[in-house]
Design a protein around this motif. Structure first.
Motif, short mmCIF file in Angstrom:
data_model
loop_
_atom_site.label_atom_id
_atom_site.label_comp_id
_atom_site.label_asym_id
_atom_site.label_seq_id
_atom_site.Cartn_x
_atom_site.Cartn_y
_atom_site.Cartn_z
N GLY A 90 0.84 -1.20 0.00
CA GLY A 90 0.00 0.00 0.00
C GLY A 90 0.87 1.24 0.00
N ARG A 91 0.35 2.33 0.57
CA ARG A 91 1.12 3.57 0.61
C ARG A 91 2.06 3.58 1.81
NH1 ARG A 91 -4.18 7.29 -0.40
NH2 ARG A 91 -4.13 7.33 -2.69
N THR A 92 3.09 4.43 1.72
CA THR A 92 4.13 4.46 2.75
C THR A 92 4.15 5.75 3.58
OG1 THR A 92 5.54 2.94 1.53
CG2 THR A 92 6.64 4.41 3.07
N LEU A 120 -1.50 15.66 -0.03
CA LEU A 120 -0.26 15.05 -0.52
C LEU A 120 -0.31 13.53 -0.35
CD1 LEU A 120 2.64 17.46 0.49
CD2 LEU A 120 0.85 17.69 -1.24
N LEU A 121 -0.90 13.08 0.76
CA LEU A 121 -0.99 11.63 0.99
C LEU A 121 -1.71 10.94 -0.16
CD1 LEU A 121 -1.91 11.49 4.81
CD2 LEU A 121 0.35 11.22 3.77
N GLU A 122 -2.70 11.63 -0.72
CA GLU A 122 -3.51 11.05 -1.82
C GLU A 122 -2.74 10.96 -3.13
OE1 GLU A 122 -6.64 9.68 -1.74
OE2 GLU A 122 -6.34 9.83 0.42
N GLU A 123 -1.61 11.65 -3.23
CA GLU A 123 -0.82 11.60 -4.46
C GLU A 123 -0.04 10.30 -4.60
OE1 GLU A 123 -0.60 13.82 -7.05
OE2 GLU A 123 -2.27 14.86 -6.09
N GLU A 124 0.18 9.62 -3.49
CA GLU A 124 1.03 8.43 -3.53
C GLU A 124 0.29 7.25 -4.17
OE1 GLU A 124 2.82 7.31 0.22
OE2 GLU A 124 3.74 5.52 -0.66
N ARG A 125 0.98 6.54 -5.02
CA ARG A 125 0.40 5.32 -5.61
C ARG A 125 0.67 4.15 -4.67
NH1 ARG A 125 0.49 5.42 -11.97
NH2 ARG A 125 -0.61 3.50 -11.52
N ASP A 126 -0.29 3.23 -4.59
CA ASP A 126 -0.08 2.02 -3.79
C ASP A 126 1.05 1.19 -4.38
OD1 ASP A 126 -2.50 2.80 -2.55
OD2 ASP A 126 -3.03 0.71 -2.19
N ALA A 127 1.88 0.64 -3.52
CA ALA A 127 2.78 -0.44 -3.93
C ALA A 127 1.96 -1.73 -3.79
CB ALA A 127 4.02 -0.48 -3.05
N TRP A 188 10.62 5.67 -2.16
CA TRP A 188 10.83 4.80 -1.00
C TRP A 188 11.85 3.69 -1.24
CZ3 TRP A 188 9.18 7.60 2.61
CH2 TRP A 188 8.04 8.38 2.44
N GLU A 189 12.41 3.62 -2.43
CA GLU A 189 13.38 2.54 -2.67
C GLU A 189 14.77 3.13 -2.91
OE1 GLU A 189 12.08 0.59 -6.25
OE2 GLU A 189 12.80 2.22 -7.52
N LEU A 190 15.77 2.34 -2.52
CA LEU A 190 17.17 2.71 -2.74
C LEU A 190 17.79 1.68 -3.68
CD1 LEU A 190 17.99 3.11 1.01
CD2 LEU A 190 17.93 5.01 -0.61
N PRO A 191 18.12 2.07 -4.89
CA PRO A 191 18.79 1.11 -5.77
C PRO A 191 20.17 0.79 -5.20
CG PRO A 191 18.11 3.10 -6.96
CD PRO A 191 17.97 3.39 -5.50
N ARG A 192 20.52 -0.48 -5.20
CA ARG A 192 21.85 -0.90 -4.72
C ARG A 192 22.58 -1.54 -5.88
NH1 ARG A 192 22.93 1.45 0.07
NH2 ARG A 192 21.42 0.93 1.68
N ILE A 193 23.02 -0.72 -6.82
CA ILE A 193 23.63 -1.26 -8.04
C ILE A 193 24.81 -2.17 -7.70
CG2 ILE A 193 24.47 -0.62 -10.35
CD1 ILE A 193 21.79 0.61 -9.76
N ASP A 194 25.45 -1.86 -6.55
CA ASP A 194 26.64 -2.63 -6.15
C ASP A 194 26.28 -3.99 -5.55
OD1 ASP A 194 25.45 -0.92 -4.20
OD2 ASP A 194 27.08 -1.42 -2.82
N VAL A 195 25.03 -4.18 -5.17
CA VAL A 195 24.62 -5.48 -4.62
C VAL A 195 23.94 -6.26 -5.74
CG1 VAL A 195 23.25 -6.68 -2.87
CG2 VAL A 195 24.29 -4.47 -2.34
N ASN A 196 24.66 -7.16 -6.35
CA ASN A 196 24.06 -7.92 -7.46
C ASN A 196 24.66 -9.31 -7.55
OD1 ASN A 196 26.42 -7.82 -9.44
ND2 ASN A 196 26.13 -5.66 -8.93
#
Ligand code: NBY
Length: 835
Positions: A90-92, A120-127, A188-196
């Motif tokens: 859902g939303r975060t 502003l809360l309503e702008e977030e898309r559900d995950a 809300w996400e952090l790409p970890r290009i180095d973790v692969n």
């Protein structure tokens, strides 16, 4: 090497903590508008302001997240990993603000900048990376793990498209559109290009001659798994856990060999097929289709997750036989079962352990939760497909099976049927691998999700395994829900009333939900009842406003609100509900105006998605929509009965619907709904249940008192017999249940448009009636009549409502997750900043 590099005091003085001060909040939001978004005050819309606010909150979460990970690394405790192919988050933003206790400061700060936090809360898309209960349960467990300071990480897939968006055509048909939830970027996400990690598919597996079960797996396709981290803040604690989601990428953007040979399209195609693995969530609940891409998803995710877990373990410098002392892995249903042969492969082929040693490690690391006993939901993979995609794993599965069946033969000599039932391989054309059997023999313990369901697991689908392993390997953990999202966040007025009445800060009772018991005595307090009822009324108006603005319908808020929201499925019996609505409509039509005036007005709400290939479920939606069209337009009855199908059900829609409900329906055929979790959400918000004696309904009634639950229908032990009778005597609906026969005849006769359209649905009842609609219909109608009677005495009803909420302590997911931690994983809380 010296850490930190450079001047330590420069580092230390520049490291920030969490900012609770409104001045700092506006400063950080404006900074994100200017720099992260490269926008300016004069052209900032709500979406931009939401993104800036989210990035600012994320900064605060990251401070805690970093500290938590460092703390866990230093303390090196045992950790648990929750492997789930679905996380229905859902939303975060709202949840993060509440858990961090920063909501009022952000509200002020956002106001000063000329925006409203609510907008502003309503702008977030559900995950929406999940189908239903199973995916939402995973999300609740992450919230509780962090809130209880447990070192638990989630592992899943970063689908580019979540569960489809549901549209309803003018005829009432469900249409599916893609859900491009990442299009506006995901703060809300952090790409970890180095973790692969590289994950192999296809190729050849060659057993080593003197190998003690070892082999070498080469060739095929290699795909890259890249980590994306999602922070999971605990409630009123600095502990902030991690959900790691994998994205698939081609190992190289182009296959240069094909490229040089002039095969440009072939090169691009290979890159496409790697990315396809994490492109879409499969929208089926309770059926498996044996699709190649789904199997690739399952292996891709389990292989990357295990590689990551093992790398983290190896950093501890321990020997591999200590792995089960530091790692517990929870399998959310059979979807991650390939982790079992994958860990065997790593231990045998890469760590050079011998078979028995490896198997002992494996069977002490994994734990398996079953979520259904419906036969069509039990995962099976065709052997030829497995051999093709995962040749090494197929060898290992055969080896596990051979050794296991030898042990079964030893314990039950000569019992060939037992061997056939327990085998990992189901004979047939093609042969299939039974994933539940594999998960069961490869795990330390197995649990169901409510008392009745856990009993059914042990006496039906895994009966032979109970006889072989002994009953102590099997247990129950009744599901739970997080009271943060499902009370404090979705029903803030009720949360406030509870805190002020109990004189306990919400940070305390939200983490010790049994404290709600203190409300019992206030059920007798007239003033309190009035406040309680007024909040329910405002929540009904909030829902009505939502429907008015999104769909344009005006809902009668003086009516009782009756809600059924869940995936469309025959076993959940939305049919029973809609046929009941038609029955009520026909009764109203037969009344005089004076008689109608005595009737309790009711609004019935449905919401839920049907699997795109589930014809009968889609036809049920069509029937609901067309019944609604007719009865909402009938001037004689519309003040007494109206009906809405709300499209595109989601976590966010549930947050508006649940607090507004007077009564909700949980009416599965007894023995089919493993637990249900929305039943808990309704009760926590003071809504009462009408339901069958099934799943967690039973335990809810035990807690809140049977007088506060409207039970009906046949019990589990009767179901098998009734079904058996239907097979030999096609259901004589006219004799068995005249009221139902009348309803079916009206539908077939065209009262709601072309009756022929609904014949396939009506025939599921007339022929076979596998889910026993006929057998339960009269009892269901009587239960609804009792609901009406009870609602007439509004004072008594509000008492029931209060007593229900007050007795829901058991159903906090904190209780459930602590049960897993203690009885399964052997895990201790590791609070940050308390030692
Ligand atoms: O899990 C649900 C149960 O039906 C419900 O009673 C229970 O409360 C909840 C949490 O334990 N199961 C469920 O949601 N299952 C699925 O969504 C699902 C998804 C995919 C597949 C099977 C089931 N699949 O095989 O692909």
């Amino acid at each position: 090497e010296k850490w930190p590099r450079g001047d330590e005091t420069v580092w230390k003085t520049n490291m920030r903590g969490v900012d609770a001060d409104v001045g700092n909040i506006t400063k950080s939001v404006v900074n994100h508008v200017q720099t992260s978004l490269a926008r300016q005050a004069y052209n900032l819309d709500n979406l931009g302001a939401y993104q800036a606010a989210a990035l600012s909150v994320r900064d605060n979460m990251l401070v805690n997240w970093n500290e938590t990970q460092l703390h866990y690394t230093r303390k090196a405790p045992k950790r648990a990993y929750y492997l789930s192919l679905e996380f229905l988050m859902g939303r975060t933003l709202d949840n993060a603000l509440l858990n961090l206790d920063l909501k009022s400061q952000y509200k002020d700060g956002i106001n000063q900048l000329g925006f409203s936090l609510e907008d502003l809360l309503e702008e977030e898309r559900d995950a929406a990376l999940g189908n239903g209960g199973l995916g939402r349960l995973a999300a609740c467990y992450l919230d509780s793990s962090a809130s209880q300071d447990l070192p638990v990480w989630g592992y899943g897939l970063r689908y580019k498209y979540g569960i489809f968006q549901q549209l309803i055509s003018p005829e009432g048909n469900q249409l599916e559109a893609p859900d491009p939830w990442l299009d506006n970027q995901n703060p809300w996400e952090l790409p970890r290009i180095d973790v692969n990690y590289e994950v192999r598919f296809y190729g050849q597996s060659e057993r080593l001659p003197e190998g003690h079960g070892r082999a070498i797996w080469t060739g095929g396709q290699e795909v890259l798994a890249v980590a994306y981290d999602v922070m999971i803040p605990g409630c009123h604690t600095r502990n902030t856990n991690n959900l790691r989601l994998w994205e698939s990428k081609p190992k190289r953007g182009f296959d240069l060999n094909s490229f040089n040979a002039g095969n440009y399209e072939g090169a691009v195609e290979s890159s496409n097929s790697a990315a396809a693995i994490t492109s879409v969530l499969y929208p089926n609940d309770h059926t498996t289709f044996g699709k190649e891409l789904r199997l690739k998803q399952q292996y891709f995710w389990t292989a990357a997750s295990l590689a990551d877990i093992i790398r983290r373990f190896k950093n501890l410098g321990k020997s591999i036989n200590e792995f089960p002392d530091y790692v517990a892995i929870q399998l959310n249903d059979t979807h991650p079962t390939l982790a079992i042969p994958e860990l065997m492969r790593i231990l045998l082929d890469e760590e050079d352990l011998d078979w028995n040693f490896a198997w002992q490690i494996v069977t002490n690391v994994f734990f398996f939760t079953n979520h259904t006993v419906l036969p069509e939901a039990l995962e099976k993979w065709p052997v030829p497909l497995m051999e093709h995609i995962l040749p090494r794993h197929m060898q290992i599965i055969y080896d596990i099976n051979m050794i296991f069946l030898q042990a079964v033969e030893k314990k039950f000599p000569g019992d060939r049927e037992r061997l056939a039932r327990m085998s990992l391989i189901e004979e047939g054309f093609p042969k299939q691998v039974r994933m539940a059997n594999l998960a069961c023999i490869g795990s330390r313990r197995i649990n169901g999700v409510a008392e009745l369901h856990s009993q059914l697991v042990q006496t039906t689908i895994l009966k032979d395994f109970v006889e072989f392993f002994g009953v102590s390997k099997f247990g129950n953990v009744t599901n739970g829900i997080t009271p943060r999202r499902w009370l404090d966040q979705c029903n803030p007025e009720l949360s406030k009333l509870i805190s002020s009445t109990l004189k306990i800060d919400k940070s305390v009772w939200l983490k010790d939900l049994y404290k709600l018991k203190g409300l019992v005595k206030f059920a007798e307090d007239k003033g309190f009842r009035a406040e309680w009822a007024a909040i329910k009324q405002r929540n009904k108006e909030r829902l009505a406003h939502h429907i008015e603005t999104t769909l344009g319908f005006t809902v009668n808020t003086n009516a009782m609100f009756d809600v059924q929201i869940k995936r469309l499925h025959e076993y959940k019996r939305q049919t029973l509900n809609i046929l009941g609505v038609v029955h009520r409509y026909l009764e109203l039509k037969a009344m005089t105006p004076a008689q109608r005036k005595k009737i309790n007005p009711k609004v019935v709400f449905f919401a839920g998605k049907a699997a795109p290939a589930y014809y009968i479920a889609k036809l049920t939606i069509r029937l609901i929509v067309n019944v609604a069209r007719v009865i909402n337009a009938d001037p004689e009855t519309k003040d007494y009965l109206s009906l809405y199908f709300l499209p595109d059900y989601s976590v966010s829609l549930a947050e508006v619907l649940i607090p507004a409900s007077d009564i909700s329906q949980h009416i599965s055929t007894a023995g089919t709904e493993a637990s249900g979790t929305s039943n808990m959400k309704f009760c926590l918000n003071g809504g009462l249940l009408v339901g069958t004696v099934d799943g967690a309904n039973i335990e809810i009634a035990e807690e809140v008192g049977e007088e506060n639950v409207f039970f009906f229908g046949h019990l589990t032990p009767a179901v098998e017999d009734l079904r058996y009778q239907h097979v030999y005597h096609p259901v004589p609906v006219d004799e068995a249940c005249p009221a139902l026969a009348n309803v079916l005849n009206q539908i077939s006769g065209g009262l709601f448009g072309d009756g022929g359209v609904y014949e396939p649905l009506v025939n599921t009842i007339r022929q076979g009636d596998y889910y026993l609609v006929t057998d339960d219909f009269d009892s269901y109608i009587r239960a609804l009549a009792m609901v009406d009677d009870a609602y007439m005495d509004r004072d008594e009803w509000v008492k029931k409502s209060i007593n229900t909420t007050a007795n829901m302590g058991k159903f906090s997911s904190d209780r459930a997750i602590m049960d897993y931690a203690q009885e399964y994983w052997n895990l201790e809380p590791i609070p940050v900043g308390k030692d």
